[in-house]
Write a protein that holds these residues in place. Sequence first.
Motif, PDB file in Angstrom:
ATOM      1  N   PRO A   1      -0.079   9.140   6.470  1.00 48.90           N
ATOM      2  CA  PRO A   1       0.401  10.141   7.403  1.00 48.90           C
ATOM      3  C   PRO A   1       0.909   9.516   8.713  1.00 48.90           C
ATOM      4  O   PRO A   1       0.565   8.382   8.981  1.00 48.90           O
ATOM      5  N   PRO A   2       1.676  10.281   9.516  1.00 49.82           N
ATOM      6  CA  PRO A   2       2.034  11.694   9.423  1.00 49.82           C
ATOM      7  C   PRO A   2       3.019  11.960   8.292  1.00 49.82           C
ATOM      8  O   PRO A   2       3.375  11.026   7.557  1.00 49.82           O
ATOM      9  N   PRO A   3       3.456  13.207   8.128  1.00 50.83           N
ATOM     10  CA  PRO A   3       4.375  13.531   7.037  1.00 50.83           C
ATOM     11  C   PRO A   3       5.663  12.723   7.132  1.00 50.83           C
ATOM     12  O   PRO A   3       6.024  12.224   8.202  1.00 50.83           O
ATOM     13  N   PRO A   4       6.380  12.595   6.023  1.00 51.51           N
ATOM     14  CA  PRO A   4       7.646  11.853   6.034  1.00 51.51           C
ATOM     15  C   PRO A   4       8.599  12.362   7.107  1.00 51.51           C
ATOM     16  O   PRO A   4       8.768  13.569   7.303  1.00 51.51           O
ATOM     17  N   GLY A   5       9.197  11.425   7.825  1.00 52.13           N
ATOM     18  CA  GLY A   5      10.188  11.776   8.823  1.00 52.13           C
ATOM     19  C   GLY A   5       9.629  12.284  10.134  1.00 52.13           C
ATOM     20  O   GLY A   5      10.393  12.662  11.021  1.00 52.13           O
ATOM     21  N   ARG A   6       8.283  12.304  10.289  1.00 49.63           N
ATOM     22  CA  ARG A   6       7.682  12.806  11.527  1.00 49.63           C
ATOM     23  C   ARG A   6       6.919  11.672  12.201  1.00 49.63           C
ATOM     24  O   ARG A   6       5.697  11.706  12.308  1.00 49.63           O
ATOM     25  N   HIS A   7       7.630  10.670  12.625  1.00 50.09           N
ATOM     26  CA  HIS A   7       6.973   9.479  13.163  1.00 50.09           C
ATOM     27  C   HIS A   7       6.206   9.788  14.442  1.00 50.09           C
ATOM     28  O   HIS A   7       6.742  10.366  15.384  1.00 50.09           O
ATOM     29  N   VAL A   8       4.938   9.397  14.441  1.00 55.61           N
ATOM     30  CA  VAL A   8       4.079   9.480  15.621  1.00 55.61           C
ATOM     31  C   VAL A   8       3.212   8.233  15.625  1.00 55.61           C
ATOM     32  O   VAL A   8       2.613   7.887  14.613  1.00 55.61           O
ATOM     33  N   GLU A   9       3.155   7.527  16.755  1.00 56.09           N
ATOM     34  CA  GLU A   9       2.246   6.388  16.859  1.00 56.09           C
ATOM     35  C   GLU A   9       0.854   6.936  17.174  1.00 56.09           C
ATOM     36  O   GLU A   9       0.456   7.053  18.323  1.00 56.09           O
ATOM     37  N   HIS A  10       0.130   7.313  16.118  1.00 50.67           N
ATOM     38  CA  HIS A  10      -1.181   7.923  16.304  1.00 50.67           C
ATOM     39  C   HIS A  10      -2.144   6.960  16.999  1.00 50.67           C
ATOM     40  O   HIS A  10      -2.215   5.779  16.658  1.00 50.67           O
TER      41      HIS A  10
ATOM     42  N   LYS B   1       0.831  -1.203   0.000  1.00 51.84           N
ATOM     43  CA  LYS B   1       0.000   0.000   0.000  1.00 51.84           C
ATOM     44  C   LYS B   1       0.865   1.252   0.000  1.00 51.84           C
ATOM     45  O   LYS B   1       1.832   1.340   0.754  1.00 51.84           O
ATOM     46  N   ASP B   2       0.478   2.244  -0.809  1.00 50.15           N
ATOM     47  CA  ASP B   2       1.290   3.447  -0.931  1.00 50.15           C
ATOM     48  C   ASP B   2       1.065   4.428   0.215  1.00 50.15           C
ATOM     49  O   ASP B   2       1.006   5.640   0.027  1.00 50.15           O
ATOM     50  N   GLY B   3       0.931   3.892   1.415  1.00 47.67           N
ATOM     51  CA  GLY B   3       1.008   4.685   2.623  1.00 47.67           C
ATOM     52  C   GLY B   3       2.288   4.352   3.373  1.00 47.67           C
ATOM     53  O   GLY B   3       2.592   4.974   4.388  1.00 47.67           O
ATOM     54  N   TYR B   4       3.053   3.355   2.872  1.00 49.75           N
ATOM     55  CA  TYR B   4       4.282   2.910   3.513  1.00 49.75           C
ATOM     56  C   TYR B   4       5.484   3.273   2.651  1.00 49.75           C
ATOM     57  O   TYR B   4       5.455   3.105   1.427  1.00 49.75           O
ATOM     58  N   ASP B   5       6.536   3.721   3.283  1.00 51.06           N
ATOM     59  CA  ASP B   5       7.789   3.919   2.573  1.00 51.06           C
ATOM     60  C   ASP B   5       8.404   2.568   2.222  1.00 51.06           C
ATOM     61  O   ASP B   5       8.518   1.669   3.080  1.00 51.06           O
TER      62      ASP B   5
ATOM     63  N   VAL C   1       3.877   8.222  -1.628  1.00 50.29           N
ATOM     64  CA  VAL C   1       3.320   9.472  -2.140  1.00 50.29           C
ATOM     65  C   VAL C   1       1.979   9.761  -1.474  1.00 50.29           C
ATOM     66  O   VAL C   1       1.598  10.907  -1.275  1.00 50.29           O
ATOM     67  N   ALA C   2       1.262   8.702  -1.108  1.00 50.21           N
ATOM     68  CA  ALA C   2      -0.022   8.819  -0.418  1.00 50.21           C
ATOM     69  C   ALA C   2      -1.000   9.703  -1.192  1.00 50.21           C
ATOM     70  O   ALA C   2      -1.807  10.414  -0.612  1.00 50.21           O
ATOM     71  N   GLY C   3      -0.910   9.650  -2.525  1.00 52.06           N
ATOM     72  CA  GLY C   3      -1.837  10.405  -3.364  1.00 52.06           C
ATOM     73  C   GLY C   3      -1.637  11.898  -3.311  1.00 52.06           C
ATOM     74  O   GLY C   3      -2.475  12.652  -3.822  1.00 52.06           O
ATOM     75  N   ASN C   4      -0.546  12.368  -2.731  1.00 51.46           N
ATOM     76  CA  ASN C   4      -0.332  13.794  -2.486  1.00 51.46           C
ATOM     77  C   ASN C   4       0.712  14.336  -3.461  1.00 51.46           C
ATOM     78  O   ASN C   4       1.877  13.926  -3.413  1.00 51.46           O
ATOM     79  N   PRO C   5       0.345  15.282  -4.342  1.00 49.89           N
ATOM     80  CA  PRO C   5       1.332  15.842  -5.273  1.00 49.89           C
ATOM     81  C   PRO C   5       2.555  16.428  -4.590  1.00 49.89           C
ATOM     82  O   PRO C   5       3.638  16.474  -5.170  1.00 49.89           O
ATOM     83  N   ALA C   6       2.401  16.860  -3.347  1.00 47.73           N
ATOM     84  CA  ALA C   6       3.535  17.425  -2.615  1.00 47.73           C
ATOM     85  C   ALA C   6       4.628  16.398  -2.382  1.00 47.73           C
ATOM     86  O   ALA C   6       5.782  16.760  -2.130  1.00 47.73           O
ATOM     87  N   PHE C   7       4.277  15.117  -2.445  1.00 52.31           N
ATOM     88  CA  PHE C   7       5.252  14.052  -2.193  1.00 52.31           C
ATOM     89  C   PHE C   7       5.662  13.321  -3.469  1.00 52.31           C
ATOM     90  O   PHE C   7       6.402  12.333  -3.404  1.00 52.31           O
ATOM     91  N   ALA C   8       5.189  13.770  -4.619  1.00 56.61           N
ATOM     92  CA  ALA C   8       5.410  13.020  -5.861  1.00 56.61           C
ATOM     93  C   ALA C   8       6.883  12.957  -6.249  1.00 56.61           C
ATOM     94  O   ALA C   8       7.299  12.033  -6.960  1.00 56.61           O
ATOM     95  N   ASP C   9       7.682  13.904  -5.791  1.00 50.39           N
ATOM     96  CA  ASP C   9       9.096  13.952  -6.166  1.00 50.39           C
ATOM     97  C   ASP C   9      10.017  13.672  -4.985  1.00 50.39           C
ATOM     98  O   ASP C   9      11.159  14.143  -4.951  1.00 50.39           O
ATOM     99  N   ARG C  10       9.542  12.911  -4.024  1.00 48.38           N
ATOM    100  CA  ARG C  10      10.405  12.558  -2.895  1.00 48.38           C
ATOM    101  C   ARG C  10      11.624  11.766  -3.367  1.00 48.38           C
ATOM    102  O   ARG C  10      11.553  11.019  -4.344  1.00 48.38           O
ATOM    103  N   PRO C  11      12.771  11.880  -2.687  1.00 49.12           N
ATOM    104  CA  PRO C  11      13.945  11.083  -3.045  1.00 49.12           C
ATOM    105  C   PRO C  11      13.634   9.592  -2.995  1.00 49.12           C
ATOM    106  O   PRO C  11      12.949   9.113  -2.078  1.00 49.12           O
ATOM    107  N   LYS C  12      14.139   8.860  -3.983  1.00 47.43           N
ATOM    108  CA  LYS C  12      13.840   7.429  -4.053  1.00 47.43           C
ATOM    109  C   LYS C  12      14.411   6.653  -2.875  1.00 47.43           C
ATOM    110  O   LYS C  12      13.822   5.698  -2.394  1.00 47.43           O
ATOM    111  N   ARG C  13      15.574   7.055  -2.413  1.00 49.11           N
ATOM    112  CA  ARG C  13      16.203   6.367  -1.281  1.00 49.11           C
ATOM    113  C   ARG C  13      15.598   6.900   0.005  1.00 49.11           C
ATOM    114  O   ARG C  13      15.962   7.969   0.496  1.00 49.11           O
TER     115      ARG C  13
END
Length: 475
Positions: free
Chosen positions: A207-216, A80-84, A91-103
């Motif tokens: 979510p949350p945003p990349p690099g902002r881990h929170v156990e919601h 599922k595209d909610g996991y890195d 990308v989580a369907g968000n254009p803001a994340f469409a160009d994230r670094p592949k690594r």
Amino acid sequence: MADVTFQTARELSDQLAAREISARELLDAHVRRHEQVHDPLNAVIATDLDRAIADAAAIDDARSRGERLGPLAGIPMTIKDGYDVDGLPAVAGNPAFADRPKRCGDADLVARLRDAGAVIWGKTNVPLMLGDLQSYNSVYGTTRNPHDVERTPGGSSGGAAAALASGVTPVELGSDIGGSLRHPANWCGVYALKPTWGVLSMRGHIPPPPGRHVEHDLGVGGPMARTADDLRMLFDVLRDNAPRQPRDVRGARIALWLDEPGFPVSRDVRDVVARAADNLRRQGATVEAATLPFAADELIANYFALMYPIIGSGLPPAVYAKLEQARDAYLTSGESTLDPYGITAMATHSTASYREVARAMASRQALKDQFAAWLTQWDAILAPVAAVPAIPHQHKGPLPERTIDVDGTDVAYNHLFDWISLATALHLPAIAAPVTRTDAGLPVGVQLIGGWHEEHFLLNLAEALEQETGGFSAP
């Protein structure tokens, strides 16, 4: 080879171990299946075949040398595209994340799957920031149900469920906060397990945003599969083969939760749940009608009080509805008018919101205490997943303004949260299991809800039900 993509993960694992088929051959077969169904379904929306081919070759070479391999060694799968996934950042369907670094590194659960030998080759579609019970976004478009392309496969793990049902992947990894594992599984005729909250790590999930881990609070990850046995196998990998307490279905006391004032349910769904009750009785369980120890409106109020701060950053429903309107405007115009995390709102909302969340958590604990006492009479609950089978695509307007058709009556779209609210709000495990299809050919399943950390007993129930119903049937 023609039918290999609809074989179970357990069968494929046995064939791999016996060297009757190679990991590369299995990968190629599933990629070909994806190519056959991609245009009508749009389930898999990104691939990393170079990495997958190299991983499959390495597993084949290790097997030829007689090395000890993991339980999923050579099993091709999508995520599922909610996991890195390293090489396939979420990308989580968000254009803001469409160009994230592949690594990006693997999410914790993805790393477990890879360590077990899974060959991860693709990502499956979701709604924008996983925020709907359908799967569509402006980056990758709309995913369609393999049983009826005019209908949604569900969300937010809709691409995952569609890929499973269409033979594109034998197992999948999804997530759930508003039924996002259970709705797609139910509407596509496959299995999903929502574990007890906190059992599986959500690090690397968006979510949350990349690099902002929170156990919601409320949100969990979990396995999806076409059989109850495969669901168990994948959960054992994700949970690192946690010990289980053997419990027999025969003699189990099952509460039939089907008549709940204020929770609509269609005739099709009602008939299927009643049929599942009879199926479990034939397996030796006692199934009797029951009511929850608290009012449904109290449960729903508490659920939304807990969920809105997570998906709306503490905003009240009226303000969150405006954010949803902005989301819809964004999807239409392509212009970023929505702050999907509510970061601005989080910085400015009052301390009263925190007090409201604290009150909701205290109320939830009271509900948990009541439920724990009530559950001493029962071993599990049998209930609907949703009021209706898969709905037609419906993307316009904020969620609170949409409706669904229940036997000719329009009811609020938010009623799709009714039956899933118990397990989510109270942190309980639950399984969505297929039972049969309607006259129109749409899958309808049931929800099996258990006490905290009773996942393996729910899997026993799902297997017993599967013996009666036959489980998954291909579209």
